[in-house]
Design an enzyme around this catalytic site. Sequence first.
Site, short mmCIF file in Angstrom:
data_model
loop_
_atom_site.label_atom_id
_atom_site.label_comp_id
_atom_site.label_asym_id
_atom_site.label_seq_id
_atom_site.Cartn_x
_atom_site.Cartn_y
_atom_site.Cartn_z
N GLU A 260 0.84 -1.19 0.00
CA GLU A 260 0.00 0.00 0.00
C GLU A 260 0.88 1.24 0.00
O GLU A 260 1.94 1.28 0.63
CB GLU A 260 -0.88 -0.02 1.26
N LYS B 76 -10.14 -0.01 -2.37
CA LYS B 76 -10.37 -0.42 -0.98
C LYS B 76 -11.84 -0.28 -0.62
O LYS B 76 -12.43 0.79 -0.75
CB LYS B 76 -9.50 0.41 -0.05
N CYS C 24 -4.47 -3.05 3.91
CA CYS C 24 -4.23 -2.59 5.27
C CYS C 24 -5.22 -3.19 6.28
O CYS C 24 -5.32 -4.40 6.42
CB CYS C 24 -4.23 -1.06 5.32
#
Length: 524
Positions: free
Chosen positions: A266, A326, A380
């Site tokens: 990321e 995301k 994440c």
Amino acid sequence: MPTPLRYVARPAAAVAAGLCLWLAFPGANLWWLAPVGVALLGGATLTAGGRRGAALGLLAGLAFFVPVLSWSGIYVGALPWLALATLQALYVAAMSGVVGFAGRRLTTAGHGRVAYLLIPLGWVVQEWARSTTPYGGFPWARLAFSQADGPLAHVARWLGAPGVTLAVAAVGTLLLLAATLAGEGEWATALVPAGLAVAATLVVPVAIPLPVEGRTVAVGFVQGNVPRAGLEFNAERRAVLDNHVRGTELLGARAPDDLSLVVWPENSSDIDPLRNADAAAQVEQARQAAGVPLLIGAVLAEPEGASSNVSLFYEGQGAYPQRYTKLHPVPFAEYVPSREFFRMFSPAVDLAGNFVAGSQIGLFTVPAAGGAYAALPTICFEVAYDGLMRDSVLEAGDDESLLVVQTNNATFGFTDESEQQFAISRIRAIEHGRSVVHVSTVGVSGFIAPDGSVSGRTGLFTAEQGLARPVVRAETTPADRLGQVPEWLATALLLGLVVGSVRAARGVRVLEPADRPREDLTVA
């Protein structure tokens, strides 16, 4: 018990419980302290009544979450950290209030052994609640995620992360029952729950073997590192991108001929490569150096007035990259709900981004010797969300696949956050029977096998590259098939016990305080 000690014992046990839970997680990583913490909190609250149970639960929750989430305030100050810790502690308070309320009534009505069921069920329901509310929840520091090195981690294959929490809390409850019986002089009887607690930790790994077989594919990752830790990690965005290009060139020079994929973390390109020609050229340079598809983490300047946190899959020269956006941006980090309101409490809210959520599960088809496989990206904190990880695996269907966790831990410095997240990925590997490629800008990165074992582990704030041959598998585990059923059942059983406790205690009047011996207790 002498009167002064009587008033100190329960609060002391609650604080000790919270500290034990904290120490069970990476940093100290004393996983066996998790059931001890459950036992201590259960002992403090089971007959305490609703209000006192809630107060004791809040005390335990603060003793747990303040240290375990200390990384959340490392650069933004104490207020956001303590606010997050207090919010999470309130869920433990609610759970403990329910346990105290129903446990006191069941015990008074002569159902003391049944009351112990409230403890493990309460933990599962409490973690489900705080994993989904508010703003999508914050499923960090769950009991399950303390067990990556413990034998009860194997339960994840059958019942998922909620099942591991249930197993840990059940062992803690058995320890509490054994201690209670021993305190009452029933030493022989106490050996039964004590033996069951020990047997569970010894038998579970044998009873639930973890498959690791599967076709292997060659995969590499690049941990490029950043110029500096902290909130300004990307102040030199080009330097971060260059670090990952350079790392890919080093990786490509020693990569095997059958390398199939290289993964960046990321934020490895916070210069939008779809709009900046120079960044696009750097990414292509890296892809050519690797000679295989490249999966990178990037920030895109879209939609207008906002940003997107994405995984971009570059398969070949000139090809437009495939994209995963995301699905679960982090509230108060990647976006701020009701920003104007929260700005009144802290100007730090303006440090948060304005990211929008995606709408589709990510799946990238990777060509490889022996046949293509699916790379399933998550970004994440998404790795902590049960449903998102499960949906990702189910999206692959019967295709062989592996999980990819792309993360950036630069904003948390040299704290335990990276290790805590890596432990979550290890539980996910067991839960879904998949290899995991976990790669961070600054570490910890590594390859995780379907049994949770680790290879190629990197250090923090170092530039490193990893090469391995993880297996790709197409199995659907029992946990994937069950989905949320364990949480639904736990909630239904807990509600049944609470309702049953009220009925059992109906018509009985409280004559003595909660700390009197059990036989003296009556309930309003």
